[in-house]
Design an enzyme around this catalytic site. Structure first.
Site, PDB file in Angstrom:
ATOM      1  N   GLU A   1       4.175  -6.488   1.416  1.00 54.22           N
ATOM      2  CA  GLU A   1       3.698  -6.976  -0.088  1.00 54.22           C
ATOM      3  C   GLU A   1       3.443  -5.746  -0.880  1.00 54.22           C
ATOM      4  O   GLU A   1       2.306  -5.314  -1.356  1.00 54.22           O
ATOM      5  CB  GLU A   1       2.444  -7.734  -0.003  1.00 54.22           C
ATOM      6  CG  GLU A   1       2.206  -8.942   0.585  1.00 54.22           C
ATOM      7  CD  GLU A   1       0.948  -9.529   0.857  1.00 54.22           C
ATOM      8  OE1 GLU A   1       0.764 -10.562   1.340  1.00 54.22           O
ATOM      9  OE2 GLU A   1      -0.109  -8.633   0.721  1.00 54.22           O
ATOM     10  N   PRO A   2       4.348  -5.017  -1.104  1.00 53.86           N
ATOM     11  CA  PRO A   2       4.369  -3.770  -1.926  1.00 53.86           C
ATOM     12  C   PRO A   2       4.225  -4.094  -3.409  1.00 53.86           C
ATOM     13  O   PRO A   2       4.919  -4.999  -3.892  1.00 53.86           O
ATOM     14  CB  PRO A   2       5.701  -2.965  -1.472  1.00 53.86           C
ATOM     15  CG  PRO A   2       6.618  -3.937  -1.076  1.00 53.86           C
ATOM     16  CD  PRO A   2       5.766  -5.112  -0.716  1.00 53.86           C
ATOM     17  N   GLY A   3       3.541  -3.269  -4.220  1.00 52.41           N
ATOM     18  CA  GLY A   3       3.526  -3.520  -5.775  1.00 52.41           C
ATOM     19  C   GLY A   3       3.905  -1.961  -6.308  1.00 52.41           C
ATOM     20  O   GLY A   3       4.745  -1.973  -7.121  1.00 52.41           O
TER      21      GLY A   3
ATOM     22  N   TYR B   1      -0.608  -0.620 -12.127  1.00 54.52           N
ATOM     23  CA  TYR B   1      -2.261  -0.684 -12.196  1.00 54.52           C
ATOM     24  C   TYR B   1      -2.399   0.035 -13.459  1.00 54.52           C
ATOM     25  O   TYR B   1      -3.505   0.636 -13.651  1.00 54.52           O
ATOM     26  CB  TYR B   1      -2.858   0.035 -10.934  1.00 54.52           C
ATOM     27  CG  TYR B   1      -2.304  -0.978  -9.685  1.00 54.52           C
ATOM     28  CD1 TYR B   1      -2.802  -2.394  -9.692  1.00 54.52           C
ATOM     29  CD2 TYR B   1      -1.769  -0.348  -8.731  1.00 54.52           C
ATOM     30  CE1 TYR B   1      -2.473  -2.964  -8.421  1.00 54.52           C
ATOM     31  CE2 TYR B   1      -1.135  -1.141  -7.759  1.00 54.52           C
ATOM     32  CZ  TYR B   1      -1.846  -2.345  -7.503  1.00 54.52           C
ATOM     33  OH  TYR B   1      -1.483  -3.009  -6.358  1.00 54.52           O
TER      34      TYR B   1
ATOM     35  N   GLY C   1       0.733  -1.289  -0.167  1.00 49.69           N
ATOM     36  CA  GLY C   1      -0.063   0.096  -0.061  1.00 49.69           C
ATOM     37  C   GLY C   1       0.654   1.214  -0.159  1.00 49.69           C
ATOM     38  O   GLY C   1       0.274   2.291   0.019  1.00 49.69           O
TER      39      GLY C   1
ATOM     40  N   CYS D   1     -15.371   6.034 -26.894  1.00 51.39           N
ATOM     41  CA  CYS D   1     -16.551   6.660 -26.948  1.00 51.39           C
ATOM     42  C   CYS D   1     -17.275   6.968 -25.695  1.00 51.39           C
ATOM     43  O   CYS D   1     -18.035   6.109 -25.403  1.00 51.39           O
ATOM     44  CB  CYS D   1     -17.502   5.963 -27.953  1.00 51.39           C
ATOM     45  SG  CYS D   1     -16.994   5.904 -29.725  1.00 51.39           S
ATOM     46  N   GLU D   2     -16.497   7.654 -24.882  1.00 52.14           N
ATOM     47  CA  GLU D   2     -17.248   7.827 -23.415  1.00 52.14           C
ATOM     48  C   GLU D   2     -16.338   9.103 -22.847  1.00 52.14           C
ATOM     49  O   GLU D   2     -15.386   9.311 -22.976  1.00 52.14           O
ATOM     50  CB  GLU D   2     -16.851   6.550 -22.734  1.00 52.14           C
ATOM     51  CG  GLU D   2     -17.321   6.587 -21.336  1.00 52.14           C
ATOM     52  CD  GLU D   2     -17.468   5.135 -20.849  1.00 52.14           C
ATOM     53  OE1 GLU D   2     -17.425   4.217 -21.668  1.00 52.14           O
ATOM     54  OE2 GLU D   2     -17.141   5.004 -19.724  1.00 52.14           O
TER      55      GLU D   2
ATOM     56  N   ARG E   1      -7.310   3.989 -14.468  1.00 52.00           N
ATOM     57  CA  ARG E   1      -7.433   4.572 -12.936  1.00 52.00           C
ATOM     58  C   ARG E   1      -8.038   6.053 -13.090  1.00 52.00           C
ATOM     59  O   ARG E   1      -8.798   6.222 -12.062  1.00 52.00           O
ATOM     60  CB  ARG E   1      -5.741   4.708 -12.567  1.00 52.00           C
ATOM     61  CG  ARG E   1      -5.002   3.430 -12.648  1.00 52.00           C
ATOM     62  CD  ARG E   1      -3.881   3.525 -11.740  1.00 52.00           C
ATOM     63  NE  ARG E   1      -4.088   3.975 -10.255  1.00 52.00           N
ATOM     64  CZ  ARG E   1      -3.836   4.785  -9.588  1.00 52.00           C
ATOM     65  NH1 ARG E   1      -3.431   5.740 -10.376  1.00 52.00           N
ATOM     66  NH2 ARG E   1      -4.245   5.109  -8.491  1.00 52.00           N
TER      67      ARG E   1
HETATM   68  N1  LLP Z   1      -1.299  -6.836  -0.876  1.00 53.08           N
HETATM   69  C1  LLP Z   1      -2.684  -7.122  -0.983  1.00 53.08           C
HETATM   70  C2  LLP Z   1      -3.490  -8.117  -0.210  1.00 53.08           C
HETATM   71  C3  LLP Z   1      -3.394  -6.244  -1.965  1.00 53.08           C
HETATM   72  O1  LLP Z   1      -4.818  -6.271  -2.118  1.00 53.08           O
HETATM   73  C4  LLP Z   1      -2.491  -5.247  -2.582  1.00 53.08           C
HETATM   74  C5  LLP Z   1      -3.340  -4.211  -3.564  1.00 53.08           C
HETATM   75  C6  LLP Z   1      -1.178  -5.172  -2.497  1.00 53.08           C
HETATM   76  C7  LLP Z   1      -0.823  -5.910  -1.476  1.00 53.08           C
HETATM   77  C8  LLP Z   1      -0.417  -4.264  -3.227  1.00 53.08           C
HETATM   78  O2  LLP Z   1      -0.623  -2.782  -2.863  1.00 53.08           O
HETATM   79  P1  LLP Z   1       0.328  -1.988  -3.525  1.00 53.08           P
HETATM   80  O3  LLP Z   1       1.399  -1.524  -2.886  1.00 53.08           O
HETATM   81  O4  LLP Z   1       0.611  -1.956  -5.000  1.00 53.08           O
HETATM   82  O5  LLP Z   1      -0.336  -0.456  -3.208  1.00 53.08           O
HETATM   83  N2  LLP Z   1      -5.960  -0.779  -8.461  1.00 53.08           N
HETATM   84  C9  LLP Z   1      -5.954   0.001  -7.777  1.00 53.08           C
HETATM   85  C10 LLP Z   1      -4.994  -0.509  -6.713  1.00 53.08           C
HETATM   86  C11 LLP Z   1      -5.855  -1.839  -6.099  1.00 53.08           C
HETATM   87  C12 LLP Z   1      -4.860  -2.429  -5.114  1.00 53.08           C
HETATM   88  C13 LLP Z   1      -5.131  -3.758  -5.022  1.00 53.08           C
HETATM   89  N3  LLP Z   1      -4.490  -4.423  -3.874  1.00 53.08           N
HETATM   90  C14 LLP Z   1      -5.142   1.448  -8.266  1.00 53.08           C
HETATM   91  O6  LLP Z   1      -4.733   1.554  -9.270  1.00 53.08           O
HETATM   92  O7  LLP Z   1      -4.894   2.304  -7.399  1.00 53.08           O
END
Ligand code: LLP
Length: 489
Positions: free
Chosen positions: A312-314, A416, A270, A386-387, A355
């Site tokens: 768990e960062p993404g 994302y 997150g 078309c939106e 997004r």
């Molecule tokens: N762990 C779990 C269980 C999650 O559900 C998520 C994201 C992450 C880790 C990774 O979160 P991050 O570090 O990437 O923030 N599509 C949305 C974000 C959805 C996130 C869903 N879960 C957006 O584009 O803002």
């Protein structure tokens, strides 16, 4: 230039609408002598000429470094409090086999949340033991595959999954490591967090139910309870939300330790990134230090050992490493009262970046193939769908002479965007190109018209008569070019 009243309050007119704002762009991005934006040593015009537009571009060195630096920061800060950290890369942000390998090279594990993501990670050669499997509705087949293939941990998301995972593991003669996802009642978005005692949402089990569910897990001979998990949200700035959630989880941890081992605690992902000039995300090292301090203090006050921590960062790893390159097709000044907003339409849109439409997310934009001395104009970058909600950049300033044929780049699209891409209006999903040391290579090819027709059982594949070099539409570099671009090979 004066503030355009049509601009949102947070957006100030820039001193120079050509400047690449610090913190928004991949580490290697800069303007070359000819004014073109260059990433990984490859210039925007070269990328467009070779691969067409729209195009996702990822700075490989930057993505790898962010992964390595994040891991080093958490290792160092948690070593200080006498424990270790397992970092899982949240594959939902962006996953291809190449990216999975970059993450493993940096010492990260991989967090997946579907059989499809699992398949990509395994195809990349990720050892199953390094994979964590999430999801609030894992299918029986997914659970069976995960236990059979030896996936390292499964995160149990509901009471019903305990018996499902236990049965599958038993069937394969395995003892499956599991975590229990708990709804800590803390929910965060950017600066604020909300803490409730009982949150109304689909993920995780109710906090108060956790002790009984952990007892049920411990009673299953085919399950090994690793610890609790919580994830409080995404795009979060600051440590407070994580601290509150860690504190709640550690109080539960103390209770659970009275009846058995709880070796680990997973605090989820997150961590936020900057999308605009006013975003001010907390640096990773500061987050790691803040989290380590709170975990140490909470454990000390409860007299419990500090667990192994997992995160768990993404987004924070791949988000800033990626940009999207587009070509401008039309521009159109729209007079609103006394003021003008310049609509700049590009050859992609909500199909490659959902997004803004999904979350009202803000992005920024720059002309990518030149600099200009023209006065800055307030622009809205619109897609070709078309939106009317098909907006990629709601508001930014660009040089006012922005014109059809210009290339523009939107930074911070590494997370994302590709993973949320769609084929709306039958646009093909763009290619992803990795750039490093002056070399560019396709790591995921773009979709062609043939790809789009491939699953339609009513059409002969060669019967469409449309150029197969791109699906992005008229005016894009790739459709007007005679030769087939590298993206389609
Ligand atoms: N762990 C779990 C269980 C999650 O559900 C998520 C994201 C992450 C880790 C990774 O979160 P991050 O570090 O990437 O923030 N599509 C949305 C974000 C959805 C996130 C869903 N879960 C957006 O584009 O803002």
């Amino acid at each position: 230039m004066a503030h355009n009243p049509l601009a949102p309050e947070w957006l100030s007119p820039p001193a120079d609408a050509n400047t690449l704002i610090d913190g928004l762009w991949p580490a290697s991005a800069h303007r070359a002598n000819d004014g073109a934006i260059t990433i990984g040593g490859v210039s925007a015009p070269d990328l467009a000429a070779r691969f067409g537009t729209p195009l996702y571009v990822i700075d490989e060195t930057d993505a790898r470094s962010r992964a390595a630096e994040l891991r080093a920061a958490f290792d160092a800060e948690f070593a200080r409090i006498g424990t270790t950290v397992k970092v899982y890369y949240a594959a939902k942000a962006f996953l291809s086999t190449e990216v999975a390998r970059w993450m493993v090279d940096a010492g990260l594990n991989i967090d997946v949340c579907s059989g499809g993501e699992l398949a990509v990670a395994l195809a990349a050669g990720v050892a199953p033991g390094r994979i964590g499997f999430h999801g609030n509705n894992k299918s029986l087949a997914e659970i069976d595959d995960a236990t059979r293939l030896g996936v390292g941990t499964i995160i149990i998301d509901s009471p019903i999954e305990i018996t499902r995972v236990a049965a599958a593991a038993a069937r394969h003669g395995a003892v499956q490591n599991v975590r229990l996802r708990v709804n800590s009642g803390v929910h965060a978005h950017t600066h604020e967090f909300l803490a409730t005692s009982h949150e109304d949402q689909k993920f995780g089990v109710v906090f108060e139910d956790a002790p009984a569910l952990v007892a049920a897990i411990r009673a299953e001979p085919s399950l090994n309870f690793l610890g609790l998990h919580c994830h409080i949200g995404s795009q979060i700035f600051g440590v407070d939300g994580f601290a509150e959630s860690a504190s709640r989880l550690l109080s539960l941890q103390a209770d659970l330790l009275a009846t058995g081992p709880v070796p680990e605690l997973n605090l989820g992902g997150g961590f936020g990134i900057a999308y605009t000039s006013v975003d001010d995300p907390t640096p990773v090292r500061q987050l790691a230090a803040g989290l380590a301090d709170i975990v140490a203090a909470e454990c000390a006050s409860r007299g419990i050992p500090v667990p192994v921590i997992a995160i768990e960062p993404g987004r924070v790893i791949v988000g800033p490493a990626g940009v999207t390159l587009y070509e401008v097709g039309t521009t159109k000044p729209v007079q609103v009262g006394e003021n003008t907003r310049l609509y700049v339409s590009i050859d992609g849109g909500m199909s490659d970046n959902a997004r803004p439409a999904l979350y009202g997310a803000e992005f920024s934009v720059r002309i990518a193939d030149r600099v200009s001395a023209a006065d800055a104009a307030l622009v809205r970058v619109a897609g070709k769908h078309c939106e009317s909600g098909d907006i990629v950049v709601d508001a930014d300033y660009l040089p006012g002479d922005v014109a059809p044929g210009d290339l523009v780049m939107v930074p911070a699209t590494g997370a994302y965007c590709w993973s949320l891409a769609s084929n709306y209006n039958y646009l093909g999903r763009p290619a992803v190109v990795a750039v490093v040391d002056g070399e560019a290579r396709v790591i995921v090819r773009g979709e062609t018209i043939d790809d789009l027709l491939a699953r339609d059982t009513g059409i002969s594949r060669s019967a469409h008569g449309v150029s197969t070099s791109s699906t992005s539409g008229e005016g894009s570099t790739s459709t007007t070019s005679e030769d087939v671009k590298e993206t389609t090979r």
